[in-house]
Design a protein around this motif. Structure first.
Motif, short mmCIF file in Angstrom:
data_model
loop_
_atom_site.label_atom_id
_atom_site.label_comp_id
_atom_site.label_asym_id
_atom_site.label_seq_id
_atom_site.Cartn_x
_atom_site.Cartn_y
_atom_site.Cartn_z
N LEU A 86 0.84 -1.19 0.00
CA LEU A 86 0.00 0.00 0.00
C LEU A 86 0.88 1.25 0.00
CD1 LEU A 86 -2.77 -0.91 2.61
CD2 LEU A 86 -2.89 -1.01 0.12
N SER A 87 0.57 2.16 -0.91
CA SER A 87 1.29 3.43 -0.94
C SER A 87 0.38 4.48 -1.53
CB SER A 87 2.57 3.32 -1.77
OG SER A 87 2.27 3.10 -3.13
N ARG A 88 0.64 5.72 -1.15
CA ARG A 88 -0.19 6.82 -1.61
C ARG A 88 -0.22 6.91 -3.13
NH1 ARG A 88 0.86 13.15 0.06
NH2 ARG A 88 -0.57 14.08 -1.45
N GLY A 89 0.89 6.63 -3.77
CA GLY A 89 0.98 6.79 -5.21
C GLY A 89 0.16 5.79 -6.00
N THR A 90 -0.22 4.68 -5.38
CA THR A 90 -0.94 3.64 -6.12
C THR A 90 -2.46 3.77 -6.00
OG1 THR A 90 -0.86 2.12 -4.24
CG2 THR A 90 0.96 2.02 -5.80
N ALA A 91 -2.95 4.62 -5.13
CA ALA A 91 -4.39 4.73 -4.89
C ALA A 91 -5.02 5.74 -5.84
CB ALA A 91 -4.65 5.14 -3.44
N ARG A 92 -6.21 5.43 -6.33
CA ARG A 92 -6.91 6.29 -7.27
C ARG A 92 -8.37 6.47 -6.84
NH1 ARG A 92 -2.46 6.86 -8.35
NH2 ARG A 92 -1.34 6.72 -10.33
N GLY A 93 -8.89 7.67 -7.07
CA GLY A 93 -10.31 7.92 -6.84
C GLY A 93 -10.74 7.61 -5.42
N TRP A 94 -11.94 7.05 -5.29
CA TRP A 94 -12.50 6.78 -3.96
C TRP A 94 -11.71 5.73 -3.20
CZ3 TRP A 94 -14.18 2.02 -2.29
CH2 TRP A 94 -14.32 1.03 -3.27
N THR A 95 -10.91 4.91 -3.90
CA THR A 95 -10.17 3.85 -3.21
C THR A 95 -9.09 4.40 -2.29
OG1 THR A 95 -8.51 3.52 -4.96
CG2 THR A 95 -10.56 2.28 -5.15
N LYS A 96 -8.74 5.69 -2.46
CA LYS A 96 -7.77 6.31 -1.53
C LYS A 96 -8.24 6.21 -0.09
CE LYS A 96 -8.06 10.24 -3.57
NZ LYS A 96 -7.90 11.69 -3.93
#
Length: 386
Positions: A86-96
Motif C-alpha cells: 500500500l502506498s499513496r501513489g498507487t491509490a486512485r479515486g475513492w479507493t484512496k
C-alpha cells in the motif's frame, strides 16, 4: 453519490460480485457542521452532527494478502492491490479512502491482510458533507471488528485522520470523523478538538418546527487542494508569531494586540478562528437554554466571517445563504471546508417550500446550475448493520 442499497441488497450484490457472502455490512454517516469551521485543526471547538446519509460497506476478510475494492457508483471498476504494498501513489479515486485506512492501521502495527469490499453511499461527493470520512469511518468500523483490533472511537478518529493527512494528502483535523464515529440521533456533537472530549447537546429541530436544509451548490471542492492547505498554513503562521501552541489559545481580548503583530491577511485568518470558537461556545449555551430557533444570528455571523475574514466562500454559497435568509430561514451559513460545497439553512417548517423555491430562483437568476436541496436530521454514528 445517489445509490442507496439496504444491508440485504448490498450483501446480495457483494455475493454476486465476489462469489461469497460478506462477513458483515457496516455504515457510517456524513456530517453537517452546524457551526465551527476551520477551528478543528487549530485545537478549538466545533459543533457538527451526523446526518441520515451514509456510506455502507460489505466486507469479507480473505486468507491471502489481496485487497479487492468495488463501488456501486462511477465507472472505476474493480481495484485489486496487495496489502503489503500500500502506498499513496498507487491509490486512485475513492479507493484512496479505504486503502488509506488500511495503511494507517498498518502504521499502528495492525496488519489486516486481504479483504473484499463493496461500497455504496448516498453522501454527495464534493458537497462539504464529508463523504470521504463516511467511507473511512465505515471501513475502520468494519476492520476494527473483523480483526478484533480493539480500537476505541478516539483511536479510530486518530487513525482516520492519519489516513487523510498522510495517505490522501488532505491536512484535515478531527471534526469529520469524530461526528461520523461518535454522533447520536437528535443531538449535535460539542467537540473539544484538543482533548477529544465531547458533549452531546440536544438539537430537536422537529419540536422547534425547524428543518435543517442542505443546499448543495454543486461547486465541487477538495480538501487536498491548495486553498485549504494555505488557510491551515496561515493559522500556523499566526500561532507561531503570537507565541501560542495553537489559535485555541488566543482569545477575543487578544485580537487588538495581535493586529499590531500580524500582516493584514494573517490577522483576518486568526480573527476568524478566534471569533468562530466563541460562536461555537455561544451556540452551545443558546441550544441548551433557548433552543435551536435562537441560533440564527450566530449562523449568519459565522458565514460573514468565513466570507470576509477567512475568504473560503464562493458566489454560489453567498447566493444560497442570502436567498435562504430572505425567504425566511432563521439563519444560514456555508458548511464544510469551503471553496464550494454546501450551505445549511435552518428553516421554519412552514417556510421550507418558499426557501427552496427562492434559492432555486436566485441560482437561475445568477446563471448558476440548479442546486440540490434536501433536508437532514441528526443521526446515529457508525455501526454494524448486518
Amino acid at each position: 453519490m445517489t445509490p442507496r442499497l439496504d444491508a440485504g441488497q448490498l450483501a446480495a450484490r457483494f455475493q454476486s460480485v465476489f462469489g461469497a457472502a460478506p462477513d458483515g455490512v457496516w455504515q457510517a454517516p456524513g456530517r453537517v457542521n452546524l457551526i465551527g469551521e476551520h477551528t478543528d485543526y487549530n485545537e478549538g471547538f466545533v459543533l457538527p452532527f451526523a446526518i441520515n446519509r451514509t456510506a455502507r460497506v460489505a466486507v469479507r476478510r480473505r486468507s491471502d494478502s489481496t485487497i479487492r475494492l468495488l463501488s456501486t457508483f462511477g465507472n472505476q471498476g474493480l481495484t485489486t492491490v496487495d496489502a503489503g504494498s500500500l502506498s499513496r501513489g498507487t491509490a486512485r479515486g475513492w479507493t484512496k479512502y479505504p486503502l488509506g485506512v488500511l495503511w494507517a492501521l498498518q502504521q499502528r502495527g495492525l496488519h489486516v491482510g486481504g479483504l473484499d469490499l463493496l461500497l455504496d453511499s448516498d453522501v454527495p461527493r464534493g458537497a462539504g458533507l464529508s463523504s470521504s470520512h463516511a467511507i473511512e469511518c465505515a471501513v475502520i468500523t468494519a476492520v476494527n471488528e473483523l480483526a478484533a483490533a480493539g480500537l476505541d472511537t478516539r483511536e479510530m478518529v486518530l487513525a482516520t485522520q492519519r489516513a487523510e493527512n498522510d495517505f490522501v494528502g488532505a491536512p484535515t483535523g478531527i471534526m469529520d470523523q469524530s461526528a461520523s464515529l461518535r454522533g447520536a440521533a437528535g443531538h449535535v456533537l460539542f467537540l473539544d478538538c484538543r482533548s477529544q472530549d465531547i458533549r452531546l447537546v440536544p438539537f430537536d429541530a422537529d419540536s422547534a418546527r425547524l428543518v435543517p436544509l442542505v443546499i448543495d451548490t454543486k461547486v465541487s471542492h477538495s480538501h487536498a487542494g491548495g486553498g485549504y492547505a494555505s488557510r491551515r498554513a496561515s493559522c500556523e503562521r499566526g500561532a507561531g508569531i503570537l507565541g501560542v501552541k495553537a489559535l485555541r489559545d488566543v482569545g477575543p481580548d487578544d485580537l487588538d494586540a495581535a493586529a499590531g503583530r500580524l500582516d493584514p491577511e494573517t490577522f483576518r485568518r486568526v480573527r476568524h478562528v478566534v471569533t468562530e470558537n466563541e460562536r461555537v461556545l455561544q451556540a452551545v449555551k443558546v441550544l441548551e437554554t433557548a433552543g435551536p430557533a435562537a441560533i440564527g444570528p450566530l449562523l449568519d455571523a459565522s458565514h460573514a466571517s468565513m466570507r470576509d475574514d477567512f475568504e473560503i466562500s464562493c458566489p454560489e454559497l453567498d447566493v444560497a445563504v442570502e436567498a435562504a435568509r430572505s425567504a425566511g430561514a432563521v439563519g444560514a451559513r456555508m458548511t464544510g471546508g469551503g471553496f464550494g460545497g454546501s450551505a445549511i439553512a435552518l428553516t421554519p417548517a412552514a417556510a421550507e417550500r418558499q426557501v427552496r423555491a427562492a434559492v432555486g430562483l436566485a441560482f437561475a437568476a445568477a446563471g448558476y446550475a440548479p442546486p440540490e436541496i434536501f433536508s437532514v436530521r441528526p443521526a446515529a454514528g457508525a455501526m454494524r448493520l448486518a
